[in-house]
Design a protein around this motif. Structure first.
Motif, PDB file in Angstrom:
ATOM      1  N   VAL A   1       0.853  -1.189   0.000  1.00 17.22           N
ATOM      2  CA  VAL A   1       0.000   0.000   0.000  1.00 17.22           C
ATOM      3  C   VAL A   1       0.885   1.234   0.000  1.00 17.22           C
ATOM      4  O   VAL A   1       2.048   1.181   0.416  1.00 17.22           O
ATOM      5  CB  VAL A   1      -0.956   0.034   1.222  1.00 17.22           C
ATOM      6  CG1 VAL A   1      -1.945  -1.101   1.180  1.00 17.22           C
ATOM      7  CG2 VAL A   1      -0.182   0.009   2.513  1.00 17.22           C
ATOM      8  N   SER A   2       0.334   2.351  -0.438  1.00 18.85           N
ATOM      9  CA  SER A   2       1.119   3.577  -0.484  1.00 18.85           C
ATOM     10  C   SER A   2       1.176   4.285   0.867  1.00 18.85           C
ATOM     11  O   SER A   2       2.026   5.149   1.073  1.00 18.85           O
ATOM     12  CB  SER A   2       0.536   4.530  -1.538  1.00 18.85           C
ATOM     13  OG  SER A   2      -0.776   4.904  -1.176  1.00 18.85           O
ATOM     14  N   ALA A   3       0.304   3.936   1.778  1.00 17.77           N
ATOM     15  CA  ALA A   3       0.311   4.567   3.094  1.00 17.77           C
ATOM     16  C   ALA A   3       1.587   4.191   3.832  1.00 17.77           C
ATOM     17  O   ALA A   3       2.050   3.056   3.760  1.00 17.77           O
ATOM     18  CB  ALA A   3      -0.909   4.127   3.897  1.00 17.77           C
ATOM     19  N   ARG A   4       2.150   5.140   4.560  1.00 18.32           N
ATOM     20  CA  ARG A   4       3.408   4.892   5.262  1.00 18.32           C
ATOM     21  C   ARG A   4       3.216   4.257   6.628  1.00 18.32           C
ATOM     22  O   ARG A   4       4.139   3.708   7.190  1.00 18.32           O
ATOM     23  CB  ARG A   4       4.175   6.194   5.414  1.00 18.32           C
ATOM     24  CG  ARG A   4       4.625   6.724   4.078  1.00 18.32           C
ATOM     25  CD  ARG A   4       5.510   7.911   4.240  1.00 18.32           C
ATOM     26  NE  ARG A   4       5.958   8.334   2.922  1.00 18.32           N
ATOM     27  CZ  ARG A   4       6.846   9.260   2.730  1.00 18.32           C
ATOM     28  NH1 ARG A   4       7.387   9.866   3.756  1.00 18.32           N
ATOM     29  NH2 ARG A   4       7.201   9.595   1.520  1.00 18.32           N
ATOM     30  N   ASN A   5       2.031   4.334   7.173  1.00 20.69           N
ATOM     31  CA  ASN A   5       1.782   3.814   8.510  1.00 20.69           C
ATOM     32  C   ASN A   5       0.867   2.600   8.442  1.00 20.69           C
ATOM     33  O   ASN A   5      -0.333   2.718   8.252  1.00 20.69           O
ATOM     34  CB  ASN A   5       1.155   4.904   9.393  1.00 20.69           C
ATOM     35  CG  ASN A   5       2.080   6.089   9.538  1.00 20.69           C
ATOM     36  OD1 ASN A   5       3.198   5.943   9.992  1.00 20.69           O
ATOM     37  ND2 ASN A   5       1.617   7.257   9.123  1.00 20.69           N
ATOM     38  N   SER A   6       1.441   1.437   8.588  1.00 12.40           N
ATOM     39  CA  SER A   6       0.696   0.188   8.581  1.00 12.40           C
ATOM     40  C   SER A   6       1.057  -0.551   9.861  1.00 12.40           C
ATOM     41  O   SER A   6       2.212  -0.945  10.049  1.00 12.40           O
ATOM     42  CB  SER A   6       1.060  -0.625   7.347  1.00 12.40           C
ATOM     43  OG  SER A   6       0.375  -1.845   7.343  1.00 12.40           O
ATOM     44  N   LEU A   7       0.087  -0.704  10.751  1.00 14.19           N
ATOM     45  CA  LEU A   7       0.333  -1.276  12.068  1.00 14.19           C
ATOM     46  C   LEU A   7      -0.385  -2.607  12.200  1.00 14.19           C
ATOM     47  O   LEU A   7      -1.612  -2.668  12.123  1.00 14.19           O
ATOM     48  CB  LEU A   7      -0.145  -0.302  13.151  1.00 14.19           C
ATOM     49  CG  LEU A   7       0.407   1.123  13.032  1.00 14.19           C
ATOM     50  CD1 LEU A   7      -0.314   2.054  13.979  1.00 14.19           C
ATOM     51  CD2 LEU A   7       1.898   1.147  13.282  1.00 14.19           C
ATOM     52  N   LYS A   8       0.375  -3.673  12.394  1.00 13.54           N
ATOM     53  CA  LYS A   8      -0.196  -5.009  12.518  1.00 13.54           C
ATOM     54  C   LYS A   8      -0.668  -5.236  13.950  1.00 13.54           C
ATOM     55  O   LYS A   8      -0.005  -4.830  14.899  1.00 13.54           O
ATOM     56  CB  LYS A   8       0.843  -6.062  12.140  1.00 13.54           C
ATOM     57  CG  LYS A   8       0.318  -7.469  12.081  1.00 13.54           C
ATOM     58  CD  LYS A   8       1.411  -8.409  11.611  1.00 13.54           C
ATOM     59  CE  LYS A   8       0.905  -9.819  11.479  1.00 13.54           C
ATOM     60  NZ  LYS A   8       1.954 -10.726  10.991  1.00 13.54           N
TER      61      LYS A   8
ATOM     62  N   SER B   1      -0.235  -3.178  20.309  1.00 12.79           N
ATOM     63  CA  SER B   1       0.796  -3.409  21.310  1.00 12.79           C
ATOM     64  C   SER B   1       0.072  -3.639  22.625  1.00 12.79           C
ATOM     65  O   SER B   1      -1.100  -3.289  22.746  1.00 12.79           O
ATOM     66  CB  SER B   1       1.715  -2.181  21.392  1.00 12.79           C
ATOM     67  OG  SER B   1       2.745  -2.371  22.329  1.00 12.79           O
ATOM     68  N   ASP B   2       0.747  -4.196  23.618  1.00 12.14           N
ATOM     69  CA  ASP B   2       0.090  -4.442  24.899  1.00 12.14           C
ATOM     70  C   ASP B   2      -0.561  -3.169  25.425  1.00 12.14           C
ATOM     71  O   ASP B   2       0.126  -2.174  25.687  1.00 12.14           O
ATOM     72  CB  ASP B   2       1.090  -4.974  25.933  1.00 12.14           C
ATOM     73  CG  ASP B   2       1.513  -6.396  25.641  1.00 12.14           C
ATOM     74  OD1 ASP B   2       0.776  -7.103  24.926  1.00 12.14           O
ATOM     75  OD2 ASP B   2       2.575  -6.807  26.149  1.00 12.14           O
ATOM     76  N   GLY B   3      -1.889  -3.182  25.528  1.00 10.63           N
ATOM     77  CA  GLY B   3      -2.632  -2.048  26.052  1.00 10.63           C
ATOM     78  C   GLY B   3      -2.823  -0.887  25.099  1.00 10.63           C
ATOM     79  O   GLY B   3      -3.386   0.136  25.474  1.00 10.63           O
ATOM     80  N   VAL B   4      -2.361  -1.017  23.860  1.00 13.73           N
ATOM     81  CA  VAL B   4      -2.507   0.060  22.869  1.00 13.73           C
ATOM     82  C   VAL B   4      -3.442  -0.413  21.776  1.00 13.73           C
ATOM     83  O   VAL B   4      -3.148  -1.380  21.073  1.00 13.73           O
ATOM     84  CB  VAL B   4      -1.141   0.467  22.262  1.00 13.73           C
ATOM     85  CG1 VAL B   4      -1.323   1.559  21.223  1.00 13.73           C
ATOM     86  CG2 VAL B   4      -0.181   0.899  23.348  1.00 13.73           C
ATOM     87  N   GLU B   5      -4.579   0.283  21.641  1.00 15.25           N
ATOM     88  CA  GLU B   5      -5.571  -0.093  20.632  1.00 15.25           C
ATOM     89  C   GLU B   5      -5.869   1.060  19.692  1.00 15.25           C
ATOM     90  O   GLU B   5      -5.792   2.222  20.081  1.00 15.25           O
ATOM     91  CB  GLU B   5      -6.877  -0.531  21.304  1.00 15.25           C
ATOM     92  CG  GLU B   5      -6.751  -1.820  22.080  1.00 15.25           C
ATOM     93  CD  GLU B   5      -8.079  -2.302  22.647  1.00 15.25           C
ATOM     94  OE1 GLU B   5      -9.142  -1.795  22.229  1.00 15.25           O
ATOM     95  OE2 GLU B   5      -8.052  -3.187  23.510  1.00 15.25           O
ATOM     96  N   ILE B   6      -6.212   0.703  18.479  1.00 17.65           N
ATOM     97  CA  ILE B   6      -6.700   1.661  17.481  1.00 17.65           C
ATOM     98  C   ILE B   6      -8.091   1.201  17.094  1.00 17.65           C
ATOM     99  O   ILE B   6      -8.316   0.013  16.849  1.00 17.65           O
ATOM    100  CB  ILE B   6      -5.786   1.703  16.246  1.00 17.65           C
ATOM    101  CG1 ILE B   6      -4.443   2.311  16.621  1.00 17.65           C
ATOM    102  CG2 ILE B   6      -6.435   2.471  15.111  1.00 17.65           C
ATOM    103  CD1 ILE B   6      -3.481   2.444  15.476  1.00 17.65           C
TER     104      ILE B   6
END
Length: 69
Positions: free
Chosen positions: A3-10, A30-35
């Protein structure tokens, strides 16, 4: 996946709330970090999103605005 987006968070899907038109999906990156994202119901169904499955939060924005009181 490319993808062209620079921010891809698994992450792992924590919650899926399906409404009449939209779905609210929370992904723990990440532990305790949600989107949380609001997507269409049909997109959530097409992606097969369910709790415990892997997914990517892909962020594409030209601006990030910060504020303080």
């Amino acid at each position: 996946m490319k993808v062209s987006a620079r921010n891809s968070l698994k992450g792992i899907v924590k919650t899926v709330t399906i409404g009449a038109v939209n779905a609210e999906i929370s992904i723990e990156i990440s532990d305790g970090v949600e989107i949380t994202s609001i997507i269409t119901k049909s997109s959530a169904e097409a992606l097969g999103l369910k709790e415990g499955s892997e997914a990517y939060a892909v962020i594409k924005a030209s601006d990030v605005i910060l504020a303080i009181d």
